[in-house]
Design an enzyme around this catalytic site. Structure first.
Site, PDB file in Angstrom:
ATOM      1  N   GLY A 244      47.400  45.155  18.850  1.00  0.00           N
ATOM      2  CA  GLY A 244      46.047  44.785  18.452  1.00  0.00           C
ATOM      3  C   GLY A 244      45.097  44.885  19.632  1.00  0.00           C
ATOM      4  CG  HIS A 264      42.022  40.126  37.127  1.00  0.00           C
ATOM      5  ND1 HIS A 264      42.427  40.643  38.342  1.00  0.00           N
ATOM      6  CD2 HIS A 264      42.727  40.789  36.181  1.00  0.00           C
ATOM      7  CE1 HIS A 264      43.341  41.579  38.124  1.00  0.00           C
ATOM      8  NE2 HIS A 264      43.549  41.671  36.830  1.00  0.00           N
TER       9      HIS A 264
HETATM   10  C1  LIG Z   1      46.393  43.886  34.306  1.00  0.00           C
HETATM   11  S1  LIG Z   1      47.447  44.133  32.923  1.00  0.00           S
HETATM   12  C2  LIG Z   1      48.460  42.676  33.013  1.00  0.00           C
HETATM   13  C3  LIG Z   1      49.782  42.876  32.383  1.00  0.00           C
HETATM   14  C4  LIG Z   1      50.741  41.685  32.472  1.00  0.00           C
HETATM   15  N1  LIG Z   1      50.221  40.517  31.808  1.00  0.00           N
HETATM   16  C5  LIG Z   1      51.095  41.384  33.911  1.00  0.00           C
HETATM   17  O1  LIG Z   1      50.795  40.303  34.394  1.00  0.00           O
HETATM   18  O2  LIG Z   1      51.694  42.263  34.546  1.00  0.00           O
HETATM   19  C6  LIG Z   1      46.393  43.777  31.536  1.00  0.00           C
HETATM   20  C7  LIG Z   1      47.063  44.038  30.197  1.00  0.00           C
HETATM   21  O3  LIG Z   1      46.096  43.786  29.169  1.00  0.00           O
HETATM   22  C8  LIG Z   1      46.219  44.795  28.175  1.00  0.00           C
HETATM   23  N2  LIG Z   1      44.937  44.976  27.466  1.00  0.00           N
HETATM   24  C9  LIG Z   1      43.806  45.501  27.971  1.00  0.00           C
HETATM   25  N3  LIG Z   1      42.830  45.513  27.052  1.00  0.00           N
HETATM   26  C10 LIG Z   1      43.375  44.975  25.932  1.00  0.00           C
HETATM   27  C11 LIG Z   1      42.858  44.710  24.631  1.00  0.00           C
HETATM   28  N4  LIG Z   1      41.586  44.996  24.341  1.00  0.00           N
HETATM   29  N5  LIG Z   1      43.682  44.148  23.728  1.00  0.00           N
HETATM   30  C12 LIG Z   1      44.976  43.866  24.031  1.00  0.00           C
HETATM   31  N6  LIG Z   1      45.513  44.083  25.265  1.00  0.00           N
HETATM   32  C13 LIG Z   1      44.723  44.635  26.195  1.00  0.00           C
HETATM   33  C14 LIG Z   1      46.592  46.024  28.953  1.00  0.00           C
HETATM   34  O4  LIG Z   1      47.176  47.026  28.134  1.00  0.00           O
HETATM   35  C15 LIG Z   1      47.552  45.448  30.003  1.00  0.00           C
HETATM   36  O5  LIG Z   1      48.871  45.439  29.536  1.00  0.00           O
END
Ligand SMILES: C[S@@+](CC[C@H](N)C(=O)[O-])C[C@H]1O[C@@H](n2cnc3c(N)ncnc32)[C@H](O)[C@@H]1O
Length: 355
Positions: A244, A264
């Site tokens: 989603g 962040h």
């Molecule tokens: C910086 S990564 C952090 C991943 C993980 N939580 C970690 O600490 O390693 C941010 C995550 O948010 C997800 N993400 C970004 N935009 C999103 C959205 N609109 N809806 C759902 N997930 C999203 C990305 O795909 C990514 O997996």
């Protein structure tokens, strides 16, 4: 004798003739050291790119053999290898044979369970050139690498999704290990990781706490990467993927929600929206865990957190890092109570709030 006291406006004036005519000199060493730190960084990044440490994993090699193995030109080779010795990344014995230093052997030899070369290569191929544009980002206040959405730009093709998810796991593993030990999991049954990427956090916690089940929420593109990782970890019966868009959709419910290095990426109003969605998805008595590289509340000492925030300036439309005090205030506003913070690793901390 000149009898000037310290000036009241905080500027220290000379107190004696001697001090006035011979003011204490400080060498610019610290400043120049900082200016040149990029050379050390690039030597290490190139060494990992060229796989120097893997080349030395089987046996020590002399300069000629090492050079041939990693395919570099003769001219810079000796200086390169000896610079790595001087930086403490390689050893050289009295016969001129190079070998890996202990840390390099543990973390920089490809194929090992503790290999962090994926993350290092990320700094090399993306972070290093991106930071060359910091001045322009500061002048314009704009992301320098496409502004239509950080993740749409990153996830260009399946291979890019996979490699980004693996790099995320490299940064998540130490946090997840600490979180598995430090949070009172016995009091909860279900867990949902919002922005779960490959699922490293979920797998780590599910392995340590066999009573925990739940899943991860991320963009649908992550489903194949998540499902394979969870299947290979033998946890498909307990961890399920929910695809989603958290900017649009409601978040799936669980006793504990985690948002790790997610807030962040976004501007203040989106941070507020995501925290409110998390609050809405939790049952009464549920917990939200946020983890990040928090900036110290006084914004004076944690350069790592502050520089991470500048990284968000470079990469995102409105993202920024924040302090525990900032997050406490936002979480209170979203409705959370009993909010507390606790360090998890050398550079990342969690903030826990209850509904
Ligand atoms: C910086 S990564 C952090 C991943 C993980 N939580 C970690 O600490 O390693 C941010 C995550 O948010 C997800 N993400 C970004 N935009 C999103 C959205 N609109 N809806 C759902 N997930 C999203 C990305 O795909 C990514 O997996």
């Amino acid at each position: 004798m000149v009898k000037w006291a310290d000036a009241t406006d905080g500027v220290r004036l000379p107190k004696t003739d001697e001090e006035m005519w011979n003011p204490p000199q400080t060498a610019p060493d610290r400043i120049l050291r900082m200016c040149n730190a990029f050379k050390e960084a690039k030597a290490l990044l190139s060494a990992v790119e060229l796989d120097v440490f893997t080349a030395l994993a089987e046996a020590p090699l002399d300069a000629g053999a090492l050079r041939a193995k990693i395919k570099i030109h003769k001219r810079g080779a000796r200086d390169f290898f000896d610079a790595l010795v001087a930086l403490g990344l390689l050893n050289r014995d009295r016969h001129g044979l190079y070998s890996n230093a202990a840390d390099s052997e543990r973390y920089l030899v490809r194929g090992g369970a503790t290999y962090i070369g994926g993350l290092v290569n990320h700094f090399n191929t993306l972070g290093y050139p991106q930071w060359a544009l910091l001045t322009r980002a500061l002048q314009t206040g704009e992301a320098q690498f496409g502004t239509d959405g950080l993740y749409r730009d990153i996830y260009g093709d399946p291979a890019a999704v996979e490699s980004f998810a693996q790099r995320m796991s490299g940064g998540t593993l130490p946090v997840a290990t600490a979180l598995a030990a430090k949070f009172p999991w016995a009091q909860f049954k279900t867990l949902m990781d919002i922005g779960c990427s490959q699922g490293c956090l979920l797998v780590t916690i599910a392995h340590s706490h066999p009573h925990i089940a739940g899943g991860g929420f991320d963009l649908p593109l992550l489903e194949p990467v998540f499902s394979r990782f969870v299947r290979e970890s033998g946890l498909s019966d307990r961890l399920v993927f929910h695809g989603g868009d958290f900017l649009v959709d409601r978040l799936p419910s669980a006793d504990v929600l985690v948002m790790g290095r997610v807030l962040h990426n976004w501007d203040l109003s989106t941070k507020h929206i995501l925290l409110k969605k998390a609050f809405a998805a939790l049952p009464s008595g549920g917990a939200l865990i946020v983890y990040e590289r928090l900036i110290d509340d006084e914004r004076r000492t944690n350069a790592v957190g502050l520089l991470a925030s500048l990284n968000m300036l470079l990469l995102t439309a409105g993202g920024f890092d924040y302090s525990a005090a900032d997050c406490f205030a936002w979480m209170r506003e979203a409705g959370f109570r009993d909010i507390r913070t606790e360090p998890l690793t050398v550079d990342q901390s969690m903030i826990v709030g209850m509904k």
